[in-house]
Design a protein around this motif. Structure first.
Motif, short mmCIF file in Angstrom:
data_model
loop_
_atom_site.label_atom_id
_atom_site.label_comp_id
_atom_site.label_asym_id
_atom_site.label_seq_id
_atom_site.Cartn_x
_atom_site.Cartn_y
_atom_site.Cartn_z
N GLY A 1 43.50 33.24 44.14
CA GLY A 1 43.98 34.23 43.17
C GLY A 1 44.96 35.22 43.45
N GLY A 2 46.07 34.62 44.44
CA GLY A 2 46.92 35.19 44.75
C GLY A 2 47.88 34.84 43.16
N ASP A 3 49.05 35.70 43.30
CA ASP A 3 50.55 35.67 43.21
C ASP A 3 51.38 35.13 43.38
OD1 ASP A 3 52.20 35.25 40.87
OD2 ASP A 3 52.29 37.62 40.09
N PRO A 4 51.87 33.97 44.36
CA PRO A 4 53.06 34.01 45.76
C PRO A 4 54.49 33.81 44.58
CG PRO A 4 52.18 32.52 45.92
CD PRO A 4 51.31 32.81 44.29
N THR B 1 40.32 37.18 39.80
CA THR B 1 41.75 37.75 39.99
C THR B 1 42.29 38.07 38.65
OG1 THR B 1 44.21 37.08 40.94
CG2 THR B 1 42.36 35.72 39.74
N LYS B 2 42.99 38.91 39.28
CA LYS B 2 43.59 39.58 37.51
C LYS B 2 44.77 38.81 37.77
CE LYS B 2 41.26 44.39 37.51
NZ LYS B 2 41.75 45.49 38.24
N ASN B 3 45.61 37.95 38.68
CA ASN B 3 46.99 37.34 38.88
C ASN B 3 46.59 36.63 37.56
OD1 ASN B 3 48.38 39.18 40.61
ND2 ASN B 3 46.95 38.65 42.03
N LEU C 1 45.02 40.20 44.92
CA LEU C 1 44.22 40.05 43.56
C LEU C 1 44.65 40.35 42.38
CD1 LEU C 1 40.52 38.78 44.70
CD2 LEU C 1 42.39 37.29 45.03
N ASP C 2 45.32 41.07 42.52
CA ASP C 2 46.31 42.04 41.44
C ASP C 2 47.87 42.95 41.92
OD1 ASP C 2 46.21 43.06 39.28
OD2 ASP C 2 45.32 45.15 39.54
#
Length: 331
Positions: free
Chosen positions: A63-66, A151-153, A28-29
């Motif tokens: 909440g991911g950043d793929p 999330t932080k993304n 999440l970050d």
């Protein structure tokens, strides 16, 4: 043996992973690379890039950043290639490795772990795991999980990206299409690599290997050693030594082992390209094969032999390779 512990840890990991538990904070970050293994037998037939396009929204909802998608088989082809990709991921400040596996029956499994920063890619335990009967169900579960977490993304890309891996493949230049010299002088070390070959832990998430039981792994390893001994007694006239535990190159050299038999298992077209073998329509050569070669420790050279000899049956592949070691170079 070098990879037994990793394989057994993998078996243990599948028993202790927590399905639909809160996603790990590092997911999440931080940026994630997604590796996809897609069984060609699964129905309906999807390409791996289609799977990437479908899972992308679910990973973002969770909440991911793929930031990049690759086919698992392209990366897990050998430790040399994995090391090249790992260096590339480190430069991109990747935090997470996500693996999506679509099995032959159409079910899917997602594993998430913190990027190790080296060619192992993932730790062998404590991976976050989620399974579903279909990709649609998996995406819905990811969306539901994301609703319960912050999330932080925040600045994520809306569509999946498929970067080139050309910079990671420089290691293929070290493969030599000939036989090594002085096999009659120095011992050949033979690691017992079980079913996964030298590409290690990452390869166990491939669609045809994921979820193998401990009993099957041990049975295959026992069968492998028996088969290796029989073939070497029949076809190899020089000294050998089975390697049952990890040793450094320096330790091997002190024991007069200058050569090590290596094994890799992957799609044939990918292997041929990676090893510098000319091949037309590599995508048509999609059978999973085993290829043996010899690593010369002193110069870290990789000898694949003068004739392409890979085969789906590891016994036949090894028999071919040992027979081809007898071929003499023209003066």
């Amino acid at each position: 043996m070098k990879y037994l512990s990793a394989l057994l840890l993998l078996f243990g990991f599948f028993k202790e992973t927590i399905a639909q538990a809160p996603l790990p904070d590092h997911f999440l970050d931080g940026k994630a690379v997604v590796l996809i293994s897609n069984a060609p037998q699964a129905r309906p037939v999807y390409t791996w890039t289609y799977l990437a396009e479908q899972i992308h929204s679910g990973l973002i909802d969770a909440g991911g950043d793929p930031v990049a998608y690759y086919e698992l088989e392209d990366i897990a082809i050998s430790e040399e290639v994995q090391a090249g990709y790992a260096e590339m991921f480190s430069k991109r400040l990747i935090t997470n490795i996500v693996i999506l596996t679509r099995k032959a029956n159409g079910s899917v499994e997602l594993n998430i772990g913190r990027f190790t920063g080296n060619r192992n890619m993932l730790p062998s335990t404590q991976l976050w795991n989620l399974s579903a009967e279909s990709l649609e169900q998996l995406n819905q579960s990811l969306t539901n999980i994301g609703l319960a977490q912050k999330t932080k993304n925040l600045l994520v890309i809306d569509i999946p990206e498929f970067p080139s891996g050309a910079n990671a493949l420089a290691a293929s230049q070290r493969y030599l299409s000939r036989n090594p010299l002085n096999l009659d002088v120095f011992k050949l070390g033979i690691p017992l690599s079980g079913s996964s070959g030298e590409s290690g832990f990452l390869n166990n998430f491939r669609y045809d290997l994921l979820g193998k039981s401990q009993e099957l792994i041990l049975a295959e390893q026992k069968s492998e050693r028996q088969g290796l001994e029989a073939l070497f007694n029949q076809l190899y006239p020089y000294q050998i030594e089975f390697l049952t535990e990890p040793k450094t190159d320096a330790e091997l050299l002190r024991e007069r082992i200058q050569f090590v038999l290596m094994r890799v298992e992957a799609r044939e077209g990918d292997l041929m390209q990676n090893m510098g073998i000319p091949v037309e329509n590599p995508e048509s050569k999609d059978r999973i094969v085993v290829k043996y070669y010899i690593r010369f420790l002193v110069r870290n050279e990789l000898y694949i032999g003068p004739i392409w000899d890979a085969d789906p049956d590891w016994r036949k592949a090894l028999e071919n390779f040992l027979n081809n070691l007898k071929i003499k170079e023209s003066p």
